[in-house]
Scaffold this motif. Structure first.
Motif, mmCIF file in Angstrom:
data_model
loop_
_atom_site.group_PDB
_atom_site.id
_atom_site.type_symbol
_atom_site.label_atom_id
_atom_site.label_comp_id
_atom_site.label_asym_id
_atom_site.label_seq_id
_atom_site.Cartn_x
_atom_site.Cartn_y
_atom_site.Cartn_z
ATOM 1 N N VAL A 49 61.626 0.554 79.636
ATOM 2 C CA VAL A 49 61.603 1.805 80.661
ATOM 3 C C VAL A 49 60.996 2.551 79.707
ATOM 4 C CG1 VAL A 49 62.959 3.971 79.711
ATOM 5 C CG2 VAL A 49 64.115 1.312 79.764
ATOM 6 N N VAL A 50 60.204 3.861 80.342
ATOM 7 C CA VAL A 50 58.873 4.802 80.765
ATOM 8 C C VAL A 50 59.817 5.775 80.562
ATOM 9 C CG1 VAL A 50 57.002 5.976 81.249
ATOM 10 C CG2 VAL A 50 57.628 3.716 82.036
ATOM 11 N N ALA A 51 60.218 6.122 79.506
ATOM 12 C CA ALA A 51 60.882 7.653 79.324
ATOM 13 C C ALA A 51 60.451 9.324 79.616
ATOM 14 C CB ALA A 51 61.406 7.694 78.219
ATOM 15 N N ASN A 52 59.716 9.348 80.743
ATOM 16 C CA ASN A 52 58.913 10.042 81.623
ATOM 17 C C ASN A 52 59.332 11.962 81.786
ATOM 18 O OD1 ASN A 52 56.545 11.363 83.028
ATOM 19 N ND2 ASN A 52 57.854 11.450 84.256
ATOM 20 N N ALA A 53 60.493 11.797 81.720
ATOM 21 C CA ALA A 53 60.730 12.808 82.488
ATOM 22 C C ALA A 53 60.978 14.090 81.455
ATOM 23 C CB ALA A 53 62.911 12.939 82.760
ATOM 24 N N GLY A 54 60.471 15.370 82.174
ATOM 25 C CA GLY A 54 61.211 16.634 81.128
ATOM 26 C C GLY A 54 60.990 17.431 82.318
ATOM 27 N N ILE A 55 61.081 18.606 81.338
ATOM 28 C CA ILE A 55 61.393 19.546 81.903
ATOM 29 C C ILE A 55 60.286 21.286 81.177
ATOM 30 C CG2 ILE A 55 63.038 19.831 83.669
ATOM 31 C CD1 ILE A 55 64.909 21.560 80.696
ATOM 32 N N THR A 56 59.932 22.316 81.983
ATOM 33 C CA THR A 56 59.513 23.653 80.871
ATOM 34 C C THR A 56 60.479 24.532 81.077
ATOM 35 O OG1 THR A 56 58.244 23.731 83.194
ATOM 36 C CG2 THR A 56 57.414 22.306 80.627
ATOM 37 N N ARG A 57 60.626 25.431 80.380
ATOM 38 C CA ARG A 57 61.375 26.845 80.561
ATOM 39 C C ARG A 57 60.109 27.615 80.471
ATOM 40 N NH1 ARG A 57 63.726 24.325 83.744
ATOM 41 N NH2 ARG A 57 66.096 23.469 83.961
ATOM 42 N N ASP A 58 58.925 27.922 80.376
ATOM 43 C CA ASP A 58 58.193 28.853 79.641
ATOM 44 C C ASP A 58 58.681 30.088 79.606
ATOM 45 O OD1 ASP A 58 56.403 26.599 80.161
ATOM 46 O OD2 ASP A 58 55.496 27.559 82.117
ATOM 47 N N ALA A 59 58.239 31.029 77.946
ATOM 48 C CA ALA A 59 58.699 31.734 78.050
ATOM 49 C C ALA A 59 57.644 31.033 76.387
ATOM 50 C CB ALA A 59 59.931 31.804 77.671
ATOM 51 N N PRO A 60 57.259 32.530 75.719
ATOM 52 C CA PRO A 60 56.786 32.390 74.356
ATOM 53 C C PRO A 60 58.269 32.111 73.508
ATOM 54 C CG PRO A 60 56.034 34.894 75.670
ATOM 55 C CD PRO A 60 56.786 33.923 75.734
ATOM 56 N N TYR A 61 57.835 31.396 72.368
ATOM 57 C CA TYR A 61 59.182 30.896 71.790
ATOM 58 C C TYR A 61 60.085 31.846 71.151
ATOM 59 C CZ TYR A 61 61.368 27.606 68.160
ATOM 60 O OH TYR A 61 62.349 27.369 67.236
ATOM 61 N N HIS A 62 59.394 33.189 70.704
ATOM 62 C CA HIS A 62 60.684 34.289 70.668
ATOM 63 C C HIS A 62 61.594 34.616 71.406
ATOM 64 C CE1 HIS A 62 56.966 35.801 70.882
ATOM 65 N NE2 HIS A 62 57.706 37.334 71.077
ATOM 66 N N LYS A 63 61.060 34.269 72.324
ATOM 67 C CA LYS A 63 61.449 35.002 74.133
ATOM 68 C C LYS A 63 62.372 33.840 74.325
ATOM 69 C CE LYS A 63 58.479 38.617 74.410
ATOM 70 N NZ LYS A 63 57.485 39.993 75.213
ATOM 71 N N MET A 64 62.437 32.250 74.091
ATOM 72 C CA MET A 64 62.616 31.659 75.029
ATOM 73 C C MET A 64 64.352 32.040 74.250
ATOM 74 S SD MET A 64 62.580 27.132 74.785
ATOM 75 C CE MET A 64 61.071 27.873 75.324
ATOM 76 N N THR A 65 65.454 31.398 75.035
ATOM 77 C CA THR A 65 67.245 31.974 74.792
ATOM 78 C C THR A 65 67.114 30.153 74.753
ATOM 79 O OG1 THR A 65 67.703 31.001 77.207
ATOM 80 C CG2 THR A 65 67.442 33.031 77.335
ATOM 81 N N PRO A 66 69.037 30.239 73.396
ATOM 82 C CA PRO A 66 69.153 29.855 73.289
ATOM 83 C C PRO A 66 68.769 28.622 74.061
ATOM 84 C CG PRO A 66 70.240 31.056 72.132
ATOM 85 C CD PRO A 66 68.915 31.718 72.487
ATOM 86 N N GLN A 67 69.673 29.130 75.836
ATOM 87 C CA GLN A 67 70.132 27.722 76.657
ATOM 88 C C GLN A 67 68.993 27.172 76.700
ATOM 89 O OE1 GLN A 67 71.999 29.227 79.935
ATOM 90 N NE2 GLN A 67 72.352 27.782 81.871
ATOM 91 N N ALA A 68 67.985 27.802 77.251
ATOM 92 C CA ALA A 68 66.696 26.977 77.336
ATOM 93 C C ALA A 68 66.005 26.429 76.490
ATOM 94 C CB ALA A 68 65.884 28.850 78.033
ATOM 95 N N GLY A 69 65.814 26.877 75.294
ATOM 96 C CA GLY A 69 65.996 26.015 74.539
ATOM 97 C C GLY A 69 66.385 24.369 74.017
ATOM 98 N N ASN A 70 67.808 24.627 74.216
ATOM 99 C CA ASN A 70 68.782 22.817 74.066
ATOM 100 C C ASN A 70 68.645 22.614 75.231
ATOM 101 O OD1 ASN A 70 69.599 24.072 72.049
ATOM 102 N ND2 ASN A 70 71.822 24.980 73.049
#
Length: 124
Positions: free
Chosen positions: A79-100
């Protein structure tokens, strides 16, 4: 019989390159994707690597009896666990949903994918 490799997020970007490299090394490759059916179909047509729509953020989707790869290609050996996403925002502006969403895809999905398959991989 060729060994089978599963590459999460394996039909685009870095995952596409990994999938192609594994195929060139003689693996049967299964590439997962999250939702772009058109891109996945084009990837399969161009590379002859099978793609599987698979929500790697859900643990139950990776249980051995649920894994759609096994009937098509055989048991998964790597298995190569490559899946990934971004939800670009400065950390302090990221929503809990985006972080999750980022954590679920980039971190938890690795566990979800590998953990249920691990006993068979180790046995083989």
């Amino acid at each position: 019989m060729a060994r089978v490799a599963l590459v999460t997020g394996g039909s685009r970007g870095i995952g596409e390159a990994i999938s192609k490299a594994l195929k060139a090394e003689g693996y049967e490759v299964a590439a997962t994707y999250a939702g772009n059916d058109e891109k996945a179909a084009a990837f399969t047509e161009a590379t002859h690597i099978k793609t599987y729509k698979w929500n790697v953020t859900e643990y139950d989707a990776s249980k051995p009896r649920s894994v759609p790869v096994n009937p098509d290609l055989g048991p998964i050996d790597a298995v190569v666990a490559n899946a990934g996403i971004t939800r670009d925002a400065p950390y302090h502006k990221m929503t809990p949903q985006a972080g999750n969403e980022v954590n679920d895809t980039n971190l938890t999905a690795c566990f979800n994918t590998v953990h249920p398959l691990w006993p068979g991989i180790v046995e083989r």
